[in-house]
Design an enzyme around this catalytic site. Structure first.
Site, PDB file in Angstrom:
ATOM      1  N   HIS A   1       1.126  -1.297  -0.534  1.00  0.00           N
ATOM      2  CA  HIS A   1       0.020  -0.171  -0.054  1.00  0.00           C
ATOM      3  C   HIS A   1       0.742   1.624   0.489  1.00  0.00           C
ATOM      4  CE1 HIS A   1      -3.801  -1.618   0.938  1.00  0.00           C
ATOM      5  NE2 HIS A   1      -3.373  -2.987   1.170  1.00  0.00           N
TER       6      HIS A   1
ATOM      7  N   ASP B   1       3.091   9.576  -0.976  1.00  0.00           N
ATOM      8  CA  ASP B   1       1.658   8.758  -0.586  1.00  0.00           C
ATOM      9  C   ASP B   1       1.975   7.655  -1.683  1.00  0.00           C
ATOM     10  OD1 ASP B   1      -0.041   8.201   0.858  1.00  0.00           O
ATOM     11  OD2 ASP B   1      -0.225   9.505   1.012  1.00  0.00           O
TER      12      ASP B   1
HETATM   13  P1  ADQ Z   1      -3.040   5.812   5.198  1.00  0.00           P
HETATM   14  O1  ADQ Z   1      -1.644   6.866   4.817  1.00  0.00           O
HETATM   15  O2  ADQ Z   1      -4.021   5.892   5.696  1.00  0.00           O
HETATM   16  O3  ADQ Z   1      -3.595   4.754   3.607  1.00  0.00           O
HETATM   17  P2  ADQ Z   1      -5.111   7.317   2.599  1.00  0.00           P
HETATM   18  O4  ADQ Z   1      -5.104   7.007   1.851  1.00  0.00           O
HETATM   19  O5  ADQ Z   1      -5.162   8.903   2.632  1.00  0.00           O
HETATM   20  O6  ADQ Z   1      -3.593   6.790   3.637  1.00  0.00           O
HETATM   21  O7  ADQ Z   1      -6.178   6.758   3.373  1.00  0.00           O
HETATM   22  C1  ADQ Z   1      -6.617   7.051   4.862  1.00  0.00           C
HETATM   23  C2  ADQ Z   1      -8.401   6.591   4.781  1.00  0.00           C
HETATM   24  O8  ADQ Z   1      -8.356   7.708   6.487  1.00  0.00           O
HETATM   25  C3  ADQ Z   1      -9.111   7.497   4.178  1.00  0.00           C
HETATM   26  O9  ADQ Z   1     -10.466   6.891   4.055  1.00  0.00           O
HETATM   27  C4  ADQ Z   1      -9.722   8.307   4.962  1.00  0.00           C
HETATM   28  O10 ADQ Z   1     -11.313   9.324   4.737  1.00  0.00           O
HETATM   29  C5  ADQ Z   1      -9.316   8.025   6.345  1.00  0.00           C
HETATM   30  N1  ADQ Z   1      -8.973   9.275   7.389  1.00  0.00           N
HETATM   31  C6  ADQ Z   1      -8.364  10.398   7.557  1.00  0.00           C
HETATM   32  N2  ADQ Z   1      -8.672  10.996   8.129  1.00  0.00           N
HETATM   33  C7  ADQ Z   1      -9.584  10.997   8.868  1.00  0.00           C
HETATM   34  C8  ADQ Z   1     -10.708  11.372   9.867  1.00  0.00           C
HETATM   35  N3  ADQ Z   1      -9.971  12.788  10.727  1.00  0.00           N
HETATM   36  N4  ADQ Z   1     -11.610  10.724  10.341  1.00  0.00           N
HETATM   37  C9  ADQ Z   1     -11.884   9.830   9.875  1.00  0.00           C
HETATM   38  N5  ADQ Z   1     -11.458   8.656   8.881  1.00  0.00           N
HETATM   39  C10 ADQ Z   1      -9.964   9.842   8.577  1.00  0.00           C
HETATM   40  C11 ADQ Z   1      -2.358   3.659   3.293  1.00  0.00           C
HETATM   41  C12 ADQ Z   1      -0.934   4.452   2.528  1.00  0.00           C
HETATM   42  C13 ADQ Z   1      -2.132   5.325   1.489  1.00  0.00           C
HETATM   43  C14 ADQ Z   1      -2.857   4.377   0.744  1.00  0.00           C
HETATM   44  C15 ADQ Z   1      -3.502   3.214   1.155  1.00  0.00           C
HETATM   45  C16 ADQ Z   1      -4.359   2.947   0.693  1.00  0.00           C
HETATM   46  O11 ADQ Z   1      -0.353   5.488   3.069  1.00  0.00           O
HETATM   47  O12 ADQ Z   1      -0.800   5.955  -0.085  1.00  0.00           O
HETATM   48  O13 ADQ Z   1      -3.703   5.235  -0.542  1.00  0.00           O
HETATM   49  O14 ADQ Z   1      -2.857   3.356   2.415  1.00  0.00           O
HETATM   50  O15 ADQ Z   1      -3.896   2.052  -0.230  1.00  0.00           O
END
Ligand code: ADQ
Length: 494
Positions: free
Chosen positions: A153, A361
């Site tokens: 990921h 990311d």
């Molecule tokens: P993350 O680094 O966690 O994931 P991201 O892809 O941005 O990053 O996903 C975050 C998730 O958490 C989103 O679905 C978002 O809605 C949720 N989220 C963020 N802040 C929130 C809040 N305050 N309240 C509730 N929900 C919140 C890792 C990798 C990424 C990759 C994903 C999926 O680092 O690059 O996109 O896995 O593969």
């Protein structure tokens, strides 16, 4: 019917899943037979030998307890103080303690022990993320012959960063023990190729390279997505509207710039606040007419570097507020807590500008969710880091280098000033892309490709099989993937 076994560090719990990924995988699993294995979140005196099964939301969930010591070495230690920073090219933030690797491998072996008794011969196993790179090796050691796929990921690192990881040779060998290794972006596939090419040149120069036997392993990019249509529906749901109205009232017509991130140093949060500070500095006319909302719930806060980034962000927000706030206007609201998906959807829809500006990311699902939640008649503008995997998909976003705070500030200004027609035209294309890459397609493409790896193996002679893996034969299987390595490199390392 072939069962699907998902393995990841954590399983979904009883609380509704916050992240898009957990929701997506739950949906994938709910459409098939199978189960999901992960850590229970509980500690035990001795490593649990057996998984405990329970049904959560109609899914079979298998969980194991870990010892506190193993968990520290495996999770906060090797996974999140070495692999996470190194894969995000932050070698300065790694904390290398040699004993962590043993704990990391012990936990992977424990996962394998817990899994083996529950496997049937034609189960497909899908392992997720950097915590579990050695799992296929551990399973193969236990004579498991099933198809095993891995999905990373996070980004794949450059050769230098990879070399800085203790035991990287063994980890690379673990990686190519999988039948299929999926990455987020072509950038990551290229980084893997670069490592191989680097070792080849090193060999030609008389050095002793890391030898990686790719065998039949297929490696390819499978960019993950969210469910943009579900976000579109969610954004007009009663809970989203409640949040939308509440915040719109408080904003009183000001344009909102919104960031939603886990509080992580990879997300570029201090740089984002500095860019916003430059926006206000360079455009006095915008003061009082804009407002930034940053939502960033803390994560991994037992790790020192996460406390440091939290302090840094506090300081950046404090500095900005002290510099620009007036008794009746604050430039920024900074909230350190998680919200439901509906509340987030309401906020996404309200925001004129979505700020997705990580330093690096894997993908960034917030970009997908922001696009999904927009009002087609009055959509906002996505400001997106070139270093998010999402930048390979979303060409109509305003792409920025997050380290360049001038460029980011200028993109913020452009986004606020962008005429409705242009916003609509850009958003339309972005939404088409988000739909084309939605999470259902991601899971289906990945699983088809995983099925294809063995389909090829079962129906071809060994010689042909090798050529298939090297991409020099048309496979006839609709989902067969492009090869990772050019044949000349395979012949050296294969
Ligand atoms: P993350 O680094 O966690 O994931 P991201 O892809 O941005 O990053 O996903 C975050 C998730 O958490 C989103 O679905 C978002 O809605 C949720 N989220 C963020 N802040 C929130 C809040 N305050 N309240 C509730 N929900 C919140 C890792 C990798 C990424 C990759 C994903 C999926 O680092 O690059 O996109 O896995 O593969």
């Amino acid at each position: 019917m072939t069962r699907l076994i998902i393995v990841s560090n954590r399983t979904p719990g009883k609380a509704p899943a916050a992240g898009g990924l957990a929701v997506a995988l739950k949906k994938t699993l709910s459409e098939r037979d199978g189960f999901w294995l992960g850590w229970s979140g509980n500690f035990a005196e001795k490593p649990a030998k057996e998984a405990q099964f329970q049904t959560i939301d109609g899914l079979d969930i298998a969980q194991i307890d870990l010892t506190r010591e193993d968990h520290k070495a495996y999770y906060a230690g090797f996974s999140n103080s070495i692999l996470w920073p190194a894969f995000h090219l932050r070698l300065d933030l790694t904390d290398i303690q040699s004993h962590w690797y043993e704990g990391y491998r012990r936990v992977n072996a424990q996962f394998a022990d817990a899994l083996v008794p529950h496997l049937r011969p034609d189960d497909i196993i899908w392992v997720h993320d950097y915590h579990l790179i050695p799992l296929a090796s551990e399973l193969r050691r236990r004579n498991v012959r099933n198809r095993i796929g891995f999905y990373l990921h996070i980004p794949f690192p450059t050769p230098d960063a990879l070399h800085a990881i203790p035991h990287h040779e063994e980890l690379l060998k673990d990686l190519v023990t999988y039948d299929l290794v999926g990455f987020q972006a072509q950038r990551d596939v290229a980084a893997f190729n670069e490592f191989i090419a680097h070792e080849q040149m090193y060999k030609e120069a008389g050095g002793i390279p890391v030898v990686i036997d790719l065998g039949n392993t297929v490696l390819d990019a499978f960019p993950i997505g969210s469910d943009p249509d579900a976000f579109a529906r969610l954004a007009t749901s009663p809970n989203a509207q409640k949040m939308h109205k509440r915040v719109a009232r408080a904003m009183n017509g000001r344009a909102v710039l919104l960031g939603v991130d886990r509080l992580d140093y990879s997300k570029g949060l201090p740089q984002r606040v500095q860019s916003y500070e430059k926006l206000l500095e360079n455009n006095a006319n915008l003061r009082r007419t804009v407002h930034m909302i940053q939502i960033a719930p803390p994560s991994r806060d037992t790790i020192k570097e996460y406390q440091v980034i939290s302090d840094e962000l506090d300081a950046a927000v404090g500095r900005l507020t002290g510099r620009f706030a007036e008794p009746d206007w604050l430039p920024i609201t900074y909230v350190k807590r998680a919200y439901s998906q509906a509340s987030l959807a309401g906020l996404y829809r309200l925001a004129r500008v979505g700020l997705v500006t990580p330093l690096r990311d894997g993908m960034n699902l917030v970009a997908h969710e922001y696009i999904g939640a927009q009002d087609p008649e009055d959509p906002g503008v996505l400001v997106l880091s070139r270093f998010a995997g999402a930048a390979e998909l979303f060409h109509e976003a305003l792409l920025i280098n997050p380290f360049d705070t001038d460029e980011t500030a200028e993109a913020m200004r452009q986004a606020i000033a962008m005429p409705l027609d242009e916003r609509k035209a850009r958003w339309k294309r972005l939404m088409e892309t988000a739909r084309a890459h939605n999470v259902d397609h991601w899971a289906a493409n990945y699983l088809d490709a995983l099925a294809g790896t063995r389909a090829a193996e079962a129906s071809h002679e060994p010689q042909e099989r090798a050529m298939l893996a090297a991409g020099s034969l048309a496979s006839g299987h609709a989902t067969a993937r492009a090869p990772l390595l050019p044949p000349w490199l395979r012949s050296v390392f294969g």
